[in-house]
Design an enzyme around this catalytic site. Structure first.
Site, mmCIF file in Angstrom:
data_model
loop_
_atom_site.group_PDB
_atom_site.id
_atom_site.type_symbol
_atom_site.label_atom_id
_atom_site.label_comp_id
_atom_site.label_asym_id
_atom_site.label_seq_id
_atom_site.Cartn_x
_atom_site.Cartn_y
_atom_site.Cartn_z
ATOM 1 N N TYR A 127 58.680 -25.572 -101.760
ATOM 2 C CA TYR A 127 57.506 -25.419 -103.097
ATOM 3 C C TYR A 127 57.526 -26.651 -103.766
ATOM 4 O O TYR A 127 56.857 -26.959 -103.515
ATOM 5 C CB TYR A 127 56.980 -24.430 -103.936
ATOM 6 N N LYS A 178 56.077 -30.365 -104.285
ATOM 7 C CA LYS A 178 54.561 -30.623 -105.607
ATOM 8 C C LYS A 178 55.442 -32.114 -105.819
ATOM 9 O O LYS A 178 54.894 -32.409 -106.098
ATOM 10 C CB LYS A 178 54.781 -29.370 -106.717
HETATM 11 P P1 NAP Z 1 45.247 -19.456 -104.429
HETATM 12 O O1 NAP Z 1 44.662 -18.412 -105.214
HETATM 13 O O2 NAP Z 1 46.573 -18.914 -103.102
HETATM 14 O O3 NAP Z 1 44.145 -20.007 -104.268
HETATM 15 C C1 NAP Z 1 44.304 -21.339 -102.890
HETATM 16 C C2 NAP Z 1 43.503 -20.915 -101.600
HETATM 17 O O4 NAP Z 1 44.139 -22.132 -100.359
HETATM 18 C C3 NAP Z 1 43.380 -19.277 -100.951
HETATM 19 O O5 NAP Z 1 42.303 -19.194 -100.262
HETATM 20 C C4 NAP Z 1 44.612 -20.259 -99.299
HETATM 21 O O6 NAP Z 1 43.967 -18.909 -98.706
HETATM 22 C C5 NAP Z 1 43.641 -21.474 -99.722
HETATM 23 N N1 NAP Z 1 44.602 -21.985 -97.785
HETATM 24 C C6 NAP Z 1 45.978 -21.353 -98.107
HETATM 25 N N2 NAP Z 1 46.391 -22.451 -96.887
HETATM 26 C C7 NAP Z 1 45.613 -23.195 -96.774
HETATM 27 C C8 NAP Z 1 45.290 -23.931 -95.090
HETATM 28 N N3 NAP Z 1 45.909 -24.902 -94.389
HETATM 29 N N4 NAP Z 1 43.715 -25.010 -95.433
HETATM 30 C C9 NAP Z 1 42.925 -24.704 -96.352
HETATM 31 N N5 NAP Z 1 42.899 -23.554 -97.218
HETATM 32 C C10 NAP Z 1 44.495 -23.091 -96.880
HETATM 33 O O7 NAP Z 1 46.426 -20.437 -105.361
HETATM 34 P P2 NAP Z 1 45.898 -20.714 -106.545
HETATM 35 O O8 NAP Z 1 46.694 -20.128 -107.594
HETATM 36 O O9 NAP Z 1 44.606 -21.315 -106.946
HETATM 37 O O10 NAP Z 1 46.426 -22.488 -106.712
HETATM 38 C C11 NAP Z 1 45.999 -23.535 -106.757
HETATM 39 C C12 NAP Z 1 46.945 -24.450 -105.973
HETATM 40 O O11 NAP Z 1 47.199 -24.454 -107.797
HETATM 41 C C13 NAP Z 1 47.576 -24.347 -105.226
HETATM 42 O O12 NAP Z 1 47.417 -26.035 -104.699
HETATM 43 C C14 NAP Z 1 48.809 -24.027 -106.230
HETATM 44 O O13 NAP Z 1 50.034 -24.694 -105.398
HETATM 45 C C15 NAP Z 1 48.594 -24.868 -107.293
HETATM 46 N N6 NAP Z 1 49.203 -24.249 -108.350
HETATM 47 C C16 NAP Z 1 48.868 -22.570 -108.982
HETATM 48 C C17 NAP Z 1 49.940 -22.134 -109.956
HETATM 49 C C18 NAP Z 1 49.205 -20.728 -110.449
HETATM 50 O O14 NAP Z 1 50.298 -20.138 -111.454
HETATM 51 N N7 NAP Z 1 48.887 -20.028 -109.448
HETATM 52 C C19 NAP Z 1 50.883 -23.000 -110.928
HETATM 53 C C20 NAP Z 1 51.272 -24.250 -110.231
HETATM 54 C C21 NAP Z 1 50.492 -24.908 -109.005
HETATM 55 P P3 NAP Z 1 45.159 -17.396 -98.010
HETATM 56 O O15 NAP Z 1 44.791 -16.926 -99.498
HETATM 57 O O16 NAP Z 1 44.507 -17.186 -97.247
HETATM 58 O O17 NAP Z 1 46.333 -18.482 -97.973
#
Ligand code: NAP
Length: 246
Positions: free
Chosen positions: A154, A158
Site C-alpha cells: 500500500y 501511494k
Molecule cells: P473504501 O471505503 O474501501 O472505498 C473505496 C471504494 O473503491 C470501495 O467502494 C471499493 O470497492 C472501490 N474499489 C476498490 N477497487 C476498485 C476498482 N478496481 N475499481 C473501482 N473501484 C474500486 O475506502 P476509503 O477509506 O473511502 O478510501 C478511499 C481512498 O482514500 C483510497 O484510495 C484509500 O487508499 C485512500 N485513503 C483512505 C484512508 C482512510 O483512513 N480511510 C487514509 C488514507 C488514504 P470494494 O469495497 O469492493 O473494494
C-alpha cells in the site's frame, strides 16, 4: 454552486471518501459521474444525489482494467462532450508483513492503487489537453509519505501515486491542467472500520488534533483543489491528517 456546468468523474465512489466527494461536488452544481465495482451501492448513492436535486450517473468500472476505463471515458465524452475533473480515489488494502505477503496481495494493491491512477489519467488526458483545461486530484495516503508496518504494498502504491502526480503535473501544466494529490491520515470509512480498538487508540495518540478524520474533511480539500481558488497550485501533496504527519 462553484462547479455549475462542470463534469466530474470520481472513482471508488460507492462508499467512504469517494461517496463524500461525489456528494459535495454535486452540491456545488457539478454533473458527477461515479465509478466503482459495487453496482448496488453506486445506484443508492446516485439516487440519493439526484433526490437532493443534484445530477449524478454511474458506471461499473474496474479502474485496474485499461480497456474498461478507456471505453467508459469514450462513452462519457460521446454523451457529455467534456471532462473537467478527475478524482482518482479508488483504492484497496491487502495488509501483511512482507515476509508473509503473497505476490497476489502485492499485485492487487499496485494494480488498483497505482495502475488505476495511470489508467484513468491516460484515458482522460488527451480530451483535457485539447480543451486546454482540467483538474486532476489523486487520493494518496499519509502512509505513502511515512510508511507503515504491514503495508509495504500500500505504501509503495501511494508513494508511486505521489511521484506520478508530480511528473504528470509538469507534463500538462502548459495546457492549463493541474494535477495534485491529497494524502489523508486516518479517516473513518469502511476501509478503517476493520482495525482493532487497540490499533485505533494507537493512531489516535499520534494525531495532534485528537480526532479521526471524516470523509467530508477530505471532500472539502478536494473541492478546494478543483476550484478556481487553487488555479496556481499544481504538483502538490496536501496532507489532511489532523497533524499526524508534518
Ligand atoms: P473504501 O471505503 O474501501 O472505498 C473505496 C471504494 O473503491 C470501495 O467502494 C471499493 O470497492 C472501490 N474499489 C476498490 N477497487 C476498485 C476498482 N478496481 N475499481 C473501482 N473501484 C474500486 O475506502 P476509503 O477509506 O473511502 O478510501 C478511499 C481512498 O482514500 C483510497 O484510495 C484509500 O487508499 C485512500 N485513503 C483512505 C484512508 C482512510 O483512513 N480511510 C487514509 C488514507 C488514504 P470494494 O469495497 O469492493 O473494494
Amino acid at each position: 454552486m462553484i462547479f455549475k456546468d462542470k463534469l466530474s468523474i470520481v472513482t471508488g465512489a460507492s462508499q467512504g471518501i469517494g461517496k463524500a466527494i461525489a456528494e459535495l461536488l454535486a452540491q456545488e452544481g457539478a454533473q458527477v459521474i461515479l465509478w466503482d465495482i459495487q453496482e448496488d451501492k453506486l445506484q443508492e448513492v446516485v439516487d440519493g444525489i439526484n433526490k437532493q436535486g443534484g445530477q449524478a450517473a454511474y458506471f461499473r468500472v474496474d479502474v485496474a482494467s485499461f480497456p474498461q476505463v478507456e471505453a467508459t471515458v469514450k462513452e462519457i465524452l460521446d454523451d457529455y462532450g467534456q471532462i473537467d475533473h478527475l478524482v482518482n480515489n479508488a483504492g484497496i488494502t491487502r495488509d501483511n508483513l512482507l515476509m508473509r505477503m503473497s505476490e497476489s496481495e502485492w499485485d492487487q494493491v499496485l494494480s488498483v492503487n497505482l495502475k488505476g491512477v495511470f489508467n484513468c489519467c491516460k484515458a482522460v488526458i488527451r480530451a483535457m489537453m485539447s480543451r486546454r483545461q482540467g483538474r486532476i486530484v489523486n487520493i494518496a495516503s499519509v502512509v505513502g509519505l511515512m510508511g507503515n508496518v504491514g503495508q509495504t504494498n500500500y505504501a509503495a502504491s501511494k508513494a508511486g501515486v505521489i511521484g506520478f502526480t508530480k511528473s504528470l503535473a509538469r507534463e500538462v501544466a502548459s495546457r492549463n491542467i493541474t494535477v495534485n494529490a491529497i494524502a489523508p491520515g486516518y479517516i473513518l470509512t469502511p476501509m478503517t472500520e476493520a482495525l482493532s480498538e487497540q490499533t485505533r487508540q494507537m493512531f489516535l495518540n499520534l494525531i495532534p488534533l485528537r480526532r479521526f478524520g471524516t470523509p467530508e474533511d477530505v471532500a472539502r480539500a478536494v473541492r478546494f483543489l478543483l476550484s478556481e481558488d487553487a488555479a496556481y497550485i499544481t504538483g502538490q501533496v496536501l496532507g489532511v491528517n489532523g497533524g499526524m504527519y508534518m
